[in-house]
Scaffold this motif. Structure first.
Motif, PDB file in Angstrom:
ATOM      1  N   SER A  18       0.724  -2.066   0.289  1.00 27.32           N
ATOM      2  CA  SER A  18      -0.171   0.240  -0.495  1.00 27.32           C
ATOM      3  C   SER A  18       0.655   1.278   0.158  1.00 27.32           C
ATOM      4  O   SER A  18       1.930   0.839   0.403  1.00 27.32           O
ATOM      5  CB  SER A  18      -0.444  -0.277   1.218  1.00 27.32           C
ATOM      6  N   THR A  19       0.518   2.435  -0.446  1.00 29.44           N
ATOM      7  CA  THR A  19       1.181   3.780  -0.645  1.00 29.44           C
ATOM      8  C   THR A  19      -0.534   4.483   0.078  1.00 29.44           C
ATOM      9  O   THR A  19       0.544   5.699   0.017  1.00 29.44           O
ATOM     10  CB  THR A  19       0.952   4.167  -2.336  1.00 29.44           C
ATOM     11  N   GLY A  20      -0.937   4.200   0.937  1.00 29.37           N
ATOM     12  CA  GLY A  20      -1.980   4.650   1.749  1.00 29.37           C
ATOM     13  C   GLY A  20      -1.858   5.440   2.427  1.00 29.37           C
ATOM     14  O   GLY A  20      -0.892   5.471   3.132  1.00 29.37           O
ATOM     15  N   ALA A  23       1.243   3.559   4.200  1.00 30.63           N
ATOM     16  CA  ALA A  23       2.909   3.515   3.450  1.00 30.63           C
ATOM     17  C   ALA A  23       3.903   3.649   3.903  1.00 30.63           C
ATOM     18  O   ALA A  23       4.665   3.107   3.626  1.00 30.63           O
ATOM     19  CB  ALA A  23       2.897   4.864   2.623  1.00 30.63           C
ATOM     20  N   SER A  24       3.358   4.441   5.249  1.00 32.28           N
ATOM     21  CA  SER A  24       5.397   4.301   5.689  1.00 32.28           C
ATOM     22  C   SER A  24       5.766   2.801   6.288  1.00 32.28           C
ATOM     23  O   SER A  24       6.779   2.503   6.370  1.00 32.28           O
ATOM     24  CB  SER A  24       5.399   5.472   7.370  1.00 32.28           C
ATOM     25  N   ALA A  26       4.344   0.065   4.433  1.00 35.07           N
ATOM     26  CA  ALA A  26       4.305  -0.682   3.583  1.00 35.07           C
ATOM     27  C   ALA A  26       5.532  -0.701   3.056  1.00 35.07           C
ATOM     28  O   ALA A  26       5.736  -1.650   2.325  1.00 35.07           O
ATOM     29  CB  ALA A  26       2.700  -0.539   2.551  1.00 35.07           C
ATOM     30  N   ALA A  27       5.492   0.444   3.339  1.00 34.85           N
ATOM     31  CA  ALA A  27       6.985   1.128   1.531  1.00 34.85           C
ATOM     32  C   ALA A  27       8.876   0.175   2.597  1.00 34.85           C
ATOM     33  O   ALA A  27       9.046  -0.477   1.637  1.00 34.85           O
ATOM     34  CB  ALA A  27       7.265   2.098   1.431  1.00 34.85           C
ATOM     35  N   ASP A  56       1.115  -1.480  -6.582  1.00 36.83           N
ATOM     36  CA  ASP A  56       0.584  -0.809  -5.604  1.00 36.83           C
ATOM     37  C   ASP A  56      -1.292  -0.819  -5.105  1.00 36.83           C
ATOM     38  O   ASP A  56      -1.643  -0.401  -6.174  1.00 36.83           O
ATOM     39  CB  ASP A  56       0.853   1.116  -6.441  1.00 36.83           C
ATOM     40  N   GLU A  58      -2.739   1.252  -3.120  1.00 34.86           N
ATOM     41  CA  GLU A  58      -3.058   2.158  -3.236  1.00 34.86           C
ATOM     42  C   GLU A  58      -3.847   2.440  -1.478  1.00 34.86           C
ATOM     43  O   GLU A  58      -4.798   3.342  -1.010  1.00 34.86           O
ATOM     44  CB  GLU A  58      -4.163   3.638  -3.822  1.00 34.86           C
TER      45      GLU A  58
END
Length: 104
Positions: A18-20, A23-24, A26-27, A56, A58
């Motif tokens: 995820s980048t929603g 994101a921190s 999931a990255a 991704d 999101e």
């Protein structure tokens, strides 16, 4: 078997992080998976290498379904890994009466 990665040289592992709002967290998941797969690829697995394919989502339930379907159709992974978000995972596991294209 149409469910298994199509490239005889690679075993594809698919990931849709995820980048929603997550994101921190999931990255970092793709980096960890890639490090582990790199380690496994040192000897390989029965002459094959693992290839990590990332899309991704999101952190949107509809997007995760779309991206996962695209990933399954285009890359034909042997497994999916590192999904985040309860709703995202539940939507993937609600395939009643259908064989999953890859283990989740």
């Amino acid at each position: 078997d149409p469910c298994i990665g199509s490239n005889a040289a690679d075993l594809v592992i698919g990931q849709v992080p995820s980048t929603g709002v997550l994101a921190s967290s999931a990255a970092q998941l793709p980096f960890g998976v890639r490090l582990y797969l790199d380690r496994l690829n040192e000897p390989g697995i029965n002459g094959q290498r693992l290839r990590h394919v990332v899309r991704d989502d999101e952190l949107e339930p509809e997007v995760i379904l779309q991206r996962t379907r695209e990933l399954l159709a285009s890359e034909r992974p042997v497994a999916l890994i590192g999904y985040i978000g309860t709703e995202n995972v539940l939507r993937q596991s609600r395939k009643k009466g259908k064989r999953r294209a890859a283990p989740l």
